[in-house]
Scaffold this active site. Structure first.
Site, short mmCIF file in Angstrom:
data_model
loop_
_atom_site.label_atom_id
_atom_site.label_comp_id
_atom_site.label_asym_id
_atom_site.label_seq_id
_atom_site.Cartn_x
_atom_site.Cartn_y
_atom_site.Cartn_z
N HIS A 204 0.79 -1.23 0.00
CA HIS A 204 0.00 0.00 0.00
C HIS A 204 0.83 1.28 0.00
O HIS A 204 0.29 2.37 -0.17
CB HIS A 204 -0.96 0.03 1.20
CG HIS A 204 -0.27 0.35 2.50
ND1 HIS A 204 0.37 -0.61 3.25
CD2 HIS A 204 -0.09 1.52 3.16
CE1 HIS A 204 0.90 -0.04 4.32
NE2 HIS A 204 0.64 1.26 4.30
C1 UD1 Z 1 -1.39 5.74 5.90
C2 UD1 Z 1 -0.07 6.12 6.57
C3 UD1 Z 1 0.85 4.92 6.58
C4 UD1 Z 1 0.17 3.70 7.19
C5 UD1 Z 1 -1.17 3.47 6.50
C6 UD1 Z 1 -1.92 2.33 7.16
C7 UD1 Z 1 0.46 8.51 6.13
C8 UD1 Z 1 1.38 9.44 5.46
N1 UD1 Z 1 0.62 7.20 5.85
O1 UD1 Z 1 -1.08 5.36 4.57
O2 UD1 Z 1 1.99 5.22 7.36
O3 UD1 Z 1 0.99 2.56 7.00
O4 UD1 Z 1 -1.96 4.65 6.57
O5 UD1 Z 1 -2.94 1.83 6.35
O6 UD1 Z 1 -0.36 8.94 6.90
N2 UD1 Z 1 -8.19 5.51 0.79
C9 UD1 Z 1 -9.49 5.05 0.62
N3 UD1 Z 1 -10.24 4.81 1.74
C10 UD1 Z 1 -9.78 5.00 3.00
C11 UD1 Z 1 -8.46 5.47 3.15
C12 UD1 Z 1 -7.68 5.72 2.05
O7 UD1 Z 1 -9.95 4.88 -0.49
O8 UD1 Z 1 -10.52 4.75 3.97
C13 UD1 Z 1 -7.35 5.75 -0.41
C14 UD1 Z 1 -7.41 7.18 -0.92
O9 UD1 Z 1 -7.27 7.15 -2.31
C15 UD1 Z 1 -6.15 7.80 -0.32
C16 UD1 Z 1 -5.19 6.64 -0.35
O10 UD1 Z 1 -6.00 5.50 -0.06
O11 UD1 Z 1 -5.70 8.92 -1.01
C17 UD1 Z 1 -4.05 6.72 0.63
O12 UD1 Z 1 -4.55 6.94 1.95
P1 UD1 Z 1 -3.67 7.77 3.01
O13 UD1 Z 1 -4.44 7.89 4.26
O14 UD1 Z 1 -3.12 8.99 2.37
O15 UD1 Z 1 -2.39 6.88 3.25
P2 UD1 Z 1 -2.19 5.32 3.44
O16 UD1 Z 1 -1.49 4.76 2.26
O17 UD1 Z 1 -3.43 4.63 3.89
#
Ligand code: UD1
Length: 361
Positions: A204
């Site tokens: 991820h």
């Molecule tokens: C975040 C943390 C990472 C952790 C991970 C756990 C940061 C910088 N990174 O990464 O350290 O390992 O969480 O899972 O905070 N999205 C959805 N639904 C959701 C959440 C996210 O569709 O409920 C998608 C969105 O397109 C979003 C992308 O996932 O832009 C990334 O989500 P984000 O919260 O930015 O970071 P993670 O990769 O989840």
């Protein structure tokens, strides 16, 4: 005493669960949970509150997704408002997400002591968002709770020593606490797989998912490993990884993999316990594999959990087909497993003690 905890992303719900339980058990503090809303899909958020029996957060800031600055700024503003209203004696933040940094910054600026759970982890490259978040959060924190001796020595090198201690890893507490609920055989039969005949893979991190060549290399590696070892690849998939596979036209490369939605804690741990080994870029899962006596191939340039690499249990792999196959085959070999790298399962108790001792009432 009133203490707030700030959570927002998957691993933080898990970490907070045991702090909540420990605090509630002793009726020692009023404990108010704030959810930033960084993760919001049911399978990324609510499922953990349900299965780990965590009280619903008192606040949800609805931050959602966006650029790093957008998310951090939204959480910063939202947390500050709650902290001003609640005026707690301290704010507990967990790990290294954008939510963590926003909480630490909001609290420190209005003179509310910050307690950082999982302090002192350091990893290259320094430009990685999570690394920026953890370095800054450590600098802003008053009480620093480290998972291992290595984390504490990292802090000492940066002259952060006051109120820093090794409490052990709260994820190990949770693993031991929830172990009786794991059902490896049931999970295998539900997913139509044989115990020990599959690899659990999760990817991820933005540096892997947002680079088409890397994501392609990783998927090719998983396919090739499946062909060479006859092990199935069980791949619970983060929403961003799904989006990128579609955008980059890589859907053919997941046809041979067993794709699952993001899983809850018990389901994922049950599968890890039944697996042959794990391939991941998740910080938490690298350690959970170790707790489950499984090795992990870690697809990252470096990891904060260097203890597990130095002893040879986990293996770092670049994001390309040949290296993933090479390290995947190595992970099938026997290896001596060192014990107790991350404490004895009493981290929650030690963290609560550190907070009580470190915050004047
Ligand atoms: C975040 C943390 C990472 C952790 C991970 C756990 C940061 C910088 N990174 O990464 O350290 O390992 O969480 O899972 O905070 N999205 C959805 N639904 C959701 C959440 C996210 O569709 O409920 C998608 C969105 O397109 C979003 C992308 O996932 O832009 C990334 O989500 P984000 O919260 O930015 O970071 P993670 O990769 O989840």
């Amino acid at each position: 005493m009133k203490i707030c905890s700030l959570v927002g992303a998957r691993p933080q719900f898990i970490k907070e669960a045991l702090i909540s339980a420990e605090v509630t058990k002793n009726h020692e503090w009023e404990h108010i949970v704030i959810h930033s809303g960084q993760h919001y899909d049911f399978k990324m958020s609510d499922i953990f509150f349900n299965e780990l029996n965590i009280p619903n957060p008192a606040y949800n800031l609805g931050v959602g997704s966006g650029s790093h600055a957008e998310m951090t700024a939204a959480a910063l503003t939202g947390v500050e408002q709650v902290l001003i209203k609640e005026n707690p004696a301290g704010l507990i933040v967990y790990g290294d997400t954008n939510t963590t940094l926003a909480g630490a910054l909001a609290a420190a600026k209005i003179d509310i002591p910050v307690i950082h759970v999982e302090a002192g982890i350091r990893q290259q490259p320094k430009s990685m968002p999570e690394e920026i978040n953890r370095v800054l959060t450590d600098k802003l924190s008053t009480i620093l709770c480290c998972c291992s001796d290595l984390s504490l020595s990292n802090l000492k090198k940066e002259n952060i020593e006051t109120n820093a201690s090794v409490t052990g890893d709260i994820m190990y507490d949770l693993f031991m606490h929830m172990y009786p609920k794991f059902s490896p055989e049931k999970q295998c039969s539900e997913h139509g797989i044989q115990p020990q005949k599959f690899i659990v893979a999760t990817i991820h991190r933005d540096f892997n998912t947002d680079n088409a060549a890397y994501l392609k290399g990783i998927l090719e590696g998983l396919n090739e490993l499946r062909r060479k070892t006859d092990l199935e690849i069980v791949f619970p998939i983060h929403p961003r990884t799904t989006k990128r596979i579609q955008e980059f036209g890589l859907t053919d490369l997941v046809d041979g993999l067993k794709i699952l939605p993001p899983l809850g804690y018990v389901e994922l741990m049950s599968l890890v316990c039944a697996s042959s080994f794990v391939i991941t870029d998740s910080g938490g899962l690298q350690k959970e594999a170790y707790y489950a006596n499984r090795r992990a191939v870690v697809i990252m340039p470096d990891t904060g959990w260097r203890e597990l690499i130095e002893c040879g249990w986990n293996l770092l792999s670049p994001p390309n087909r040949d290296d993933i196959v090479l390290y995947g085959e190595k992970a099938l070999r026997d290896c001596h497993k060192p014990n107790s790298l991350y404490g004895n399962g009493d981290a929650a108790k030690k963290i609560v003690k550190a907070v009580k001792e470190g915050i004047p009432v």
